[in-house]
Scaffold this motif. Structure first.
Motif, short mmCIF file in Angstrom:
data_model
loop_
_atom_site.label_atom_id
_atom_site.label_comp_id
_atom_site.label_asym_id
_atom_site.label_seq_id
_atom_site.Cartn_x
_atom_site.Cartn_y
_atom_site.Cartn_z
N PRO A 46 26.88 108.91 22.01
CA PRO A 46 28.14 108.64 22.69
C PRO A 46 29.38 108.88 21.83
CG PRO A 46 26.60 106.81 22.97
CD PRO A 46 25.93 107.80 22.10
N HIS A 47 29.33 108.46 20.57
CA HIS A 47 30.56 108.61 19.79
C HIS A 47 30.88 110.07 19.50
CE1 HIS A 47 27.45 108.14 16.62
NE2 HIS A 47 28.17 109.00 15.96
N VAL A 66 32.61 111.51 22.69
CA VAL A 66 34.06 111.22 22.73
C VAL A 66 34.79 112.21 21.84
CG1 VAL A 66 35.82 109.49 22.31
CG2 VAL A 66 33.59 108.78 23.12
N SER A 88 36.05 111.21 27.80
CA SER A 88 36.34 109.79 27.60
C SER A 88 36.19 109.05 28.93
CB SER A 88 37.76 109.67 27.06
OG SER A 88 38.08 108.34 26.82
N GLN A 89 35.66 107.84 28.88
CA GLN A 89 35.39 107.11 30.12
C GLN A 89 36.23 105.84 30.26
OE1 GLN A 89 31.82 105.07 32.72
NE2 GLN A 89 31.25 105.94 30.77
N PHE A 143 39.08 95.02 25.42
CA PHE A 143 38.72 94.08 24.36
C PHE A 143 39.62 92.86 24.48
CE2 PHE A 143 37.90 98.38 22.46
CZ PHE A 143 36.53 98.34 22.65
N GLU A 203 46.27 96.93 19.90
CA GLU A 203 44.98 97.12 19.20
C GLU A 203 43.97 97.82 20.10
OE1 GLU A 203 45.15 93.32 16.14
OE2 GLU A 203 44.34 93.05 18.14
N GLU A 257 44.92 101.42 20.09
CA GLU A 257 44.60 102.04 18.81
C GLU A 257 43.10 102.31 18.68
OE1 GLU A 257 48.31 100.40 16.07
OE2 GLU A 257 46.38 99.36 16.03
N LEU A 258 42.31 101.39 19.22
CA LEU A 258 40.86 101.62 19.19
C LEU A 258 40.48 102.82 20.03
CD1 LEU A 258 39.42 98.03 19.13
CD2 LEU A 258 38.79 99.89 17.60
N TYR A 280 40.41 105.81 18.00
CA TYR A 280 39.57 105.60 16.82
C TYR A 280 39.08 106.90 16.19
CZ TYR A 280 35.49 104.33 14.10
OH TYR A 280 34.58 104.21 13.10
N ILE A 281 38.66 107.85 17.03
CA ILE A 281 38.05 109.07 16.49
C ILE A 281 39.07 110.07 15.95
CG2 ILE A 281 35.97 109.05 17.94
CD1 ILE A 281 37.87 111.25 19.54
N ARG A 287 42.15 111.88 13.87
CA ARG A 287 42.69 111.92 12.51
C ARG A 287 44.14 112.36 12.50
NH1 ARG A 287 39.27 109.28 12.47
NH2 ARG A 287 37.19 109.39 11.56
N ARG A 322 47.18 111.41 13.01
CA ARG A 322 47.97 110.18 13.20
C ARG A 322 49.31 110.43 13.87
NH1 ARG A 322 45.45 106.15 14.19
NH2 ARG A 322 43.36 106.71 13.52
N ARG A 363 43.74 103.30 27.16
CA ARG A 363 42.84 103.32 26.01
C ARG A 363 41.99 104.59 26.00
NH1 ARG A 363 38.32 98.72 25.80
NH2 ARG A 363 37.65 99.99 27.55
N ALA A 364 41.48 104.95 27.20
CA ALA A 364 40.66 106.17 27.29
C ALA A 364 41.50 107.41 26.98
CB ALA A 364 40.04 106.27 28.67
#
Ligand SMILES: Nc1ncnc2c1ncn2[C@@H]1O[C@H](COP(=O)(O)OP(=O)(O)OP(=O)(O)O)[C@@H](O)[C@H]1O
Ligand SMILES: [Mg+2]
Lengths: 332, 241
Positions: free
Chosen positions: B77-78, B81, B86-87, B95, B102, B105-106, B109-110, B112, B114, B154-155
């Protein structure tokens, strides 16, 4: 700038701990000193278990097992290999003894971390109570295993462990544990630990390798439990498997739950409270454990989320409370 | 590898089991780049299972999945993504004890890049201004609609090429559903391909270009969304006659 600042800060703190140690230890009532050292060791245990149980949401009750591995490994190292190393090193003892001690602690921590890796693997398939049972069993297996190794004392216990632990080391490792765990979980990537706790499926759907985080939590948590075991062994100069039964594991779990699953501040405070409480209750003698238990029950009923919940101490918070009080005082 | 006229996601004859229960029975579907495709069907038809299989949370026992011509049947799964799918899961699954920021931001996560993440965050805030007002609030204390926005945001933070949505209208008032579907239209206009699972067949078919109808683990109908809206069987079963 940052790198230099950090190094300076570390030196400053180490110096401070050394001064504290040299000033306080000889003057302090040995009984109080012992309690202080237990507080530090318990903080290390609680904060490191909080990484596994509180932040990552894996229910482990095997911390005493990791502690035993670290304790016995480091003690065996300093006891059997230590003297030989000291002989061959040709360095002043004030320098080489701490070297041997740290090497022993790190070795103990590493072996405990390896055990953490082994226990972490079932956490990939098991959840909640099932995982708890596995960790409990694992802790007991470690204990019985050690009980049957004669070279490290077996059922007699491991005596004549060199006395290396002092306030300095306990303070140092306590702060190290707190800083490492804090930096881990409150970094951008560290949020991933929390996401595993919050919702594993959603975490995975976000591209978080939940396997990696669960195992890492176990490995790092176990490492510091191992260090705590080493500190204890080199303080008491004696280790016995009876100190590492599941009752010890439960004690640490209680600290984490009482402080708040997912609050480092909470774990620190709860570790201190639960270390002091039995001592404070000494006057009630036989009823000590009854009072202790009643107090725990009352605390959990009044604050089921733990003292701090998932929050941390911060200065803004203190300011807010303070300014509110002031406002009230002015209003009155 | 099948990569014909810009198909971005393809399922071929996919079977999925939960233990002995077969949830998907030879599902085949294909989605083109830039499309909005919807999948409707009764409870237990296997819609969520299909999405989870695409995300790698479920594994096909038989059949293949392709993303841009590359098989993803065994991709974890990771990694999926990271590839660009993305789901937005059923029931939001935000969360709860973390802040809105947060959570977002999660979602990134994957990534880079920024710098680009910052821009995407702002984009999401323009899409859902309510989230911006509540960046520091605990996500668990958001209203149901706000949680859905957060789940979508988030997705999106992973900057997906394909966005999978599992019943985003669930439990929301009609007004909110409208504004969420408007946001989806906007997201699609910016180039994201969308696969939308819905119970609200009317809204979904009005938004989508094409649709699939699922019944007990099988796809029973596939057509342009307009045609499905006028299809007698669909009308009876999903649009209330
Ligand atoms: N984890 C599971 N274990 C066993 N069976 C499952 C599991 N998840 C789903 N199923 C079964 O698979 C079938 C398809 O379920 P799925 O959740 O994909 O349906 P759905 O179309 O999303 O339904 P809904 O509209 O109610 O969300 C159902 O019969 C369901 O009972
Ligand atoms: Mg579903």
């Amino acid at each position: 700038m940052n790198q230099l600042k950090k190094i300076l800060l570390i030196i400053l703190f180490l110096g401070l701990f050394l001064v504290l140690d040299l000033l306080i230890s000889p003057r302090m009532n040995p009984y109080y000193l012992q309690i202080l050292i237990y507080c530090g060791i318990n903080i290390i245990l609680a904060v490191s278990l909080n990484l596994i149980n509180g932040f990552t949401g894996q229910f482990s009750i095997g911390h005493a097992g990791f502690m035993a591995i670290g304790g016995y490994t480091s003690a065996a190292f300093t006891f059997y290999l230590g003297p030989k190393i000291l002989e061959t090193l040709f360095l002043p003892l004030w320098f080489s003894k701490p070297l041997v001690f740290v090497a022993g602690l790190l070795l103990g921590g590493t072996l405990a971390a390896f055990a953490g890796l082994l226990v972490g693997i079932p956490s990939l398939r098991l959840r909640g109570d099932y995982l708890a049972i596995v960790t409990l069993g694992f802790g007991e297996i470690i204990r019985v295993f050690i009980l049957n190794i004669d070279a490290i004392g077996g059922a007699r216990g491991f005596s004549d462990v060199p006395k290396y632990t002092s306030l300095f080391w306990v303070l140092g490792f306590t702060v190290l544990t707190i800083v490492v765990v804090r930096n881990l979980v409150y970094s951008t990537h560290g949020r991933a630990f929390l996401s595993v706790r919050e919702d594993e499926v959603a975490a995975e759907a976000m591209g978080i390798n939940t396997t990696w985080y669960k195992v890492t939590a176990f490995v790092i948590g176990a490492f510091f439990a191992g260090i705590a075991g080493g500190l204890l062994g080199h303080y008491l100069q004696y280790l016995h498997t009876n100190s590492f039964t599941f009752i010890k594991s439960f004690e640490v779990v209680m600290m984490v739950v009482l402080g708040g699953m997912g609050s480092i501040t909470g774990s620190i405070l709860a570790a201190v409270i639960l270390t002091l409480l039995p001592e404070v209750l000494r006057p009630v003698k036989d009823y000590r454990m009854v009072f202790y238990s009643i107090l725990l029950v009352i605390l959990m009923i009044t604050r089921p989320q733990g003292i701090f919940g998932v929050r941390e101490f911060n200065w803004d918070w203190l300011k807010k409370i303070f300014s509110r009080k002031k406002a009230q005082a002015e209003g009155a | 590898m099948p990569i014909e006229n810009n198909v971005i996601l393809e399922l071929k004859d996919v079977d999925v089991y939960y233990g002995a229960i077969q949830a998907l029975k030879g599902i085949s579907l294909s989605i083109k780049q830039g499309e909005i495709v919807t999948m409707i069907g009764a409870n237990g038809a296997g819609k969520s299972t299909t999405l989870n299989t695409i995300s790698g949370l479920n594994r096909p026992k038989k059949g293949n999945l392709f993303f841009k011509g590359q098989t993803i049947d065994r991709t974890p799964p990771h990694r999926i993504v990271e590839l660009g799918i993305s789901q937005v899961p059923e029931g939001r699954r935000i969360f709860a004890n973390l802040s809105v920021l947060e959570n977002l931001e999660l979602g990134a996560y994957i990534r880079r890049d920024r710098h680009k993440v910052k821009q995407d965050l702002e984009k999401i805030f323009t899409l859902f201004p309510r989230l911006k007002e509540r960046v520091k609030q605990n996500a668990g204390t958001l209203s149901g609609g706000e949680q859905q926005m957060l789940s979508i945001g988030r997705a999106l933070m992973s900057n997906p090429q394909v966005l999978l949505l599992d019943e985003p209208s669930l439990g929301l008032a009609p007004m909110l559903v409208k504004s969420i579907f408007k946001a989806l239209e906007e997201i699609n206009r910016e180039g994201t391909t969308i696969l939308l699972v819905e119970q609200n067949a009317y809204m979904a078919l009005n938004l989508a270009h094409r649709g699939y109808v699922m019944e007990t683990g099988k796809i029973v109908l596939e057509d342009q969304a307009k045609n499905l809206l006028n299809n007698q069987k669909v009308k009876e079963a999903y649009l209330g006659g």
